[in-house]
Design an enzyme around this catalytic site. Structure first.
Site, mmCIF file in Angstrom:
data_model
loop_
_atom_site.group_PDB
_atom_site.id
_atom_site.type_symbol
_atom_site.label_atom_id
_atom_site.label_comp_id
_atom_site.label_asym_id
_atom_site.label_seq_id
_atom_site.Cartn_x
_atom_site.Cartn_y
_atom_site.Cartn_z
ATOM 1 N N ASP A 139 40.111 34.384 29.880
ATOM 2 C CA ASP A 139 40.817 34.899 30.953
ATOM 3 C C ASP A 139 40.344 36.812 30.336
ATOM 4 O O ASP A 139 40.837 37.306 29.544
ATOM 5 C CB ASP A 139 42.373 34.869 30.771
ATOM 6 C CG ASP A 139 42.745 35.029 32.052
ATOM 7 O OD1 ASP A 139 42.510 35.406 33.005
ATOM 8 O OD2 ASP A 139 43.290 36.276 32.126
ATOM 9 N N GLU B 52 36.021 34.113 31.449
ATOM 10 C CA GLU B 52 35.795 35.241 32.517
ATOM 11 C C GLU B 52 35.459 36.202 32.514
ATOM 12 O O GLU B 52 36.116 37.007 32.235
ATOM 13 C CB GLU B 52 37.568 35.085 33.506
ATOM 14 C CG GLU B 52 37.497 35.227 34.903
ATOM 15 C CD GLU B 52 38.655 36.466 35.011
ATOM 16 O OE1 GLU B 52 38.836 36.206 36.516
ATOM 17 O OE2 GLU B 52 39.423 37.335 34.520
HETATM 18 C C1 GLC Z 1 42.586 36.850 35.682
HETATM 19 C C2 GLC Z 1 42.981 35.587 36.559
HETATM 20 C C3 GLC Z 1 43.563 35.693 37.109
HETATM 21 C C4 GLC Z 1 44.716 36.847 37.204
HETATM 22 C C5 GLC Z 1 44.565 37.545 36.254
HETATM 23 C C6 GLC Z 1 45.162 38.286 35.108
HETATM 24 O O1 GLC Z 1 41.664 37.286 36.640
HETATM 25 O O2 GLC Z 1 41.874 34.849 36.778
HETATM 26 O O3 GLC Z 1 44.556 34.916 38.444
HETATM 27 O O4 GLC Z 1 45.605 36.939 38.070
HETATM 28 O O5 GLC Z 1 43.061 37.142 35.204
HETATM 29 O O6 GLC Z 1 45.697 37.483 33.972
#
Ligand code: GLC
Length: 533
Positions: free
Chosen positions: A204, A267
């Site tokens: 993440d 991500e």
């Molecule tokens: C990422 C996740 C999102 C979350 C953020 C903070 O972007 O995909 O859903 O709110 O991280 O953890």
């Protein structure tokens, strides 16, 4: 591009994202859970995906619905128990389905015992696990850094008179990844899940993990306008994508490589050239830095064709591509592109070169569900109302059947089911040969059967202005994909080797037969063509 190995499951396979609160509830509390997912594995197998990525299921106060973790090696009781998880993993593996979990390294919950210790005193042994700074000389936060969810990124902790940094909510304090003890503790968390048999991790917000060592102010963003997300008022020059990130990523990869066949997906919301660095200098970083290009690019043959070209050209030698069409943070594809656009998008992502990641419910053509103000759950919408920042609309329950709660729960669903369930659910669509679900199933079957689609080379071919056409080739197998993005029919002159080719699949699901020297495409139709026999 040199031919690289393409036999890993995460290269030829298709990933399906489950937002666990919304997939299947098994105990009537209105929130999806692990047993619910286990009950639905046969559906996923029938659909034809290869791996499931499950958004966070770990103990959490749920300030950000699981992205605020208070224990990296447990399961939140809302979702079940560790033995429920083991049972899910075993049942998935028995069906040859892989399980990918969500690793959240950038921040913990403020309730995590590490943070509870850290905030006790300035000389606490865990103080340096988080990012603490004195107020600015004249008082106030140490610098101008902003939270992605609105407001400042620094919160004053009265007891010790220092501020802590949080890239997201104040309930999500950022870990200090310059501290080797943090690295070691999180490596152990990774090993905990890999030891249990988990096949991979989606990491993440990973480009956030390291911040500028000198805590310099971010420069203002002259392009910001009212209505845009407030954190974009500054350019994130000193808060994301810092050079030290690379060694961190390689460290995680080393841990994954202690095991057989595990994948790391990241991500990372960055422009293509910067994204590429996360593969690592020797491909010793992430195997799949998520490519969000299709979600960020204006929908059209020219723009999408150009995106594919830029992405393919930027890939380091031997690096494997991937494509994402939707997730829990962005409006659903059928809402962004409309029903026909979503069909075209499904064909595109399942025929492009690279691992596709699909989002639960998109295979049904689910659209965003409007959320009344008193039903809002997402903290982003609560903090920054009225600019469409909220993510509840794309997180509503999966629709299994036409009953009022869509077969998702026997209780009251945590988010509304929305309208139009009768025509948009698994049970109804599985019996309709032209449904969005049938299209997905047919595309997934083709992707599995045709090596050219799963791992073949990509070669764009000339087409009319509104069309995108490309050939996928592997050994002697070759397929042509032709997509008409315009609202008018077109006739496409086919490359010689596809003259009189056979229509294997159309996004309309209502034609077969052969083309001639040209291929007539309906408005917004996509077709996969095999050479004439
Ligand atoms: C990422 C996740 C999102 C979350 C953020 C903070 O972007 O995909 O859903 O709110 O991280 O953890």
């Amino acid at each position: 591009m040199a031919a690289a190995a393409t036999d890993a499951w995460w290269q030829s396979g298709v990933i399906y994202q489950i937002y666990p609160r919304s997939f299947q509830d098994s105990n009537g509390d209105g929130i999806g859970d692990l047993r619910g997912i286990t009950q639905r594995l046969d559906y996923l197998k029938w659909l034809g995906v290869d791996a499931i990525w499950i958004s966070p299921i770990f103990p959490s106060p749920m300030a950000d619905f699981g992205y605020d973790i208070s224990d990296y090696t447990g399961i939140d009781p809302i979702f079940g128990t560790l033995s429920d998880f083991d049972a899910l993993l075993e049942a998935a593996h028995a069906r040859d389905l892989k399980i990918i979990l969500d690793f959240v390294p950038n921040h913990t919950s403020d309730r995590h015992p590490w943070f509870q210790e850290s905030r006790k005193s300035r000389d606490n042994p865990m103080r340096d696990w988080y990012i603490w700074r004195d107020p600015a000389p004249g008082g106030g936060p140490p610098n101008n850094w902003l939270s992605e969810f609105g407001g400042g990124a620094w919160t004053l902790d009265e007891r010790t008179g220092q501020y802590y940094y949080h890239a997201f909510l104040e309930e999500q304090p950022d870990l200090n990844w310059r501290n080797p003890a943090v690295i070691a503790a999180m490596d152990d968390a990774l090993r905990f899940w890999f030891d249990r048999g988990v096949d991979g991790m989606r990491i993440d917000a990973l480009h956030h993990s390291i911040k500028d060592a000198q805590f310099r102010d971010n420069p203002p963003n002259p392009d910001w306008k009212p209505g845009m997300k407030p954190h974009l008022k500054v350019r994130r020059a000193h808060t994301v994508d810092q050079p030290e990130m690379r060694s961190l990523v390689m460290g995680w990869r080393k841990v994954a490589d202690e095991y057989e066949g595990r994948v790391l997906i990241g991500e990372i919301n960055l422009p293509i050239p910067r994204l590429m660095r996360y593969y690592g200098p020797q491909l010793d970083g992430l195997q799949l830095p998520f490519n969000f290009g299709l979600m960020n690019t204006r929908w059209g043959a020219a723009t999408i064709g150009d995106l594919i070209a830029r992405y393919e050209a930027a890939l380091p030698e031997g690096a494997w591509p991937n494509w994402v069409i939707g997730n829990h943070d962005i409006s659903r594809v059928a809402t962004r592109l409309g029903p026909e656009g979503a069909r075209l998008a499904a064909m595109l992502i399942l025929t492009l070169r690279g691992t596709p990641t699909l989002y639960y419910g998109d295979e049904l053509g689910m659209t965003d569900v409007p959320i009344a103000p008193d039903q809002v759950q997402d903290p982003f919408e609560k903090r920054v109302p009225g600019i469409g920042a909220g993510r509840d609309p794309e997180r509503t329950p999966m629709r299994w059947d036409a009953t009022p709660s869509a077969g998702f729960t026997t209780g009251t669903p945590w988010l509304p089911i929305g309208d139009g369930v009768a025509g948009c659910n698994v049970e109804t669509e599985r019996d309709d040969p032209t449904s969005m679900l049938s299209l997905h199933r047919a595309l997934l079957k083709l992707h599995r059967k045709r090596t050219a689609l799963a791992v073949g080379a990509y070669e764009r071919v000339p087409a009319t202005e509104d069309c995108l056409a490309f050939i996928r080739r592997h050994d002697r197998e070759r397929l042509l994909v032709a997509m008409n993005f315009s609202p008018a029919p077109v006739a496409l002159t086919l490359p010689a080797e596809f003259a009189n080719g056979r229509v294997l699949l159309s996004t309309t699901m209502d034609r077969g037969g052969n083309a001639s020297e040209t291929l007539a495409l309906h408005a917004r139709e996509g077709v996969v063509l095999a050479p004439a026999r």
